[in-house]
Scaffold this motif. Sequence first.
Motif: not given
Length: 166
Positions: A43-71
């Motif tokens: 109702a207040l039109g609150f926008d949570s974009t950019g709000l720092d709630l102490g939640i860390a952003p999702a880490p990149a997943a380079p290990d998943l990106a470079t993993a082998s198909a067999a793994t």
Amino acid sequence: MSGHRQAAAALHGLLEEDRGLIIAQLPPSDQDTLRNYLAELDALGFDSTGLDLGIAPAPAAPDLATASAATMYRLLEAEPASLVAQVLAARQWRWADGMLALCPQARREAIRAVPLRQAPARTRFVLEALAARLAEDAAAAGEANGRKASASRLPSFLRRVAAWRR
């Protein structure tokens, strides 16, 4: 800020579907309180974009990106088709086709037949857990000094994702 208000601010930034899944896990009194706070934020039109709630952003997943198909096949072979489909739909993985080729045809068809819904929080959780499992496997392989690490299922906390499947 009270715990309910902080939770409402954090939930406000999620998709409605993800909010509902999280709120449904709470006691009815907390559900009502959070829904009231969420309605107030809307109702207040609150926008949570950019709000720092102490939640860390999702880490990149380079290990998943470079993993082998067999793994990746080894890590995901015992998981439900819906979870595998969620992982495959998250990104364009270079190992995806190779991993699917290792699956029996019935499994491939089951994975491809899973209807997917957008659930960014769930996807983030699954990818983080999978990256952690991949790191654990790499560490175990290093400790084994060349011995083949035994295939094992994803950690038990990832199995809780099964409750999120639709």
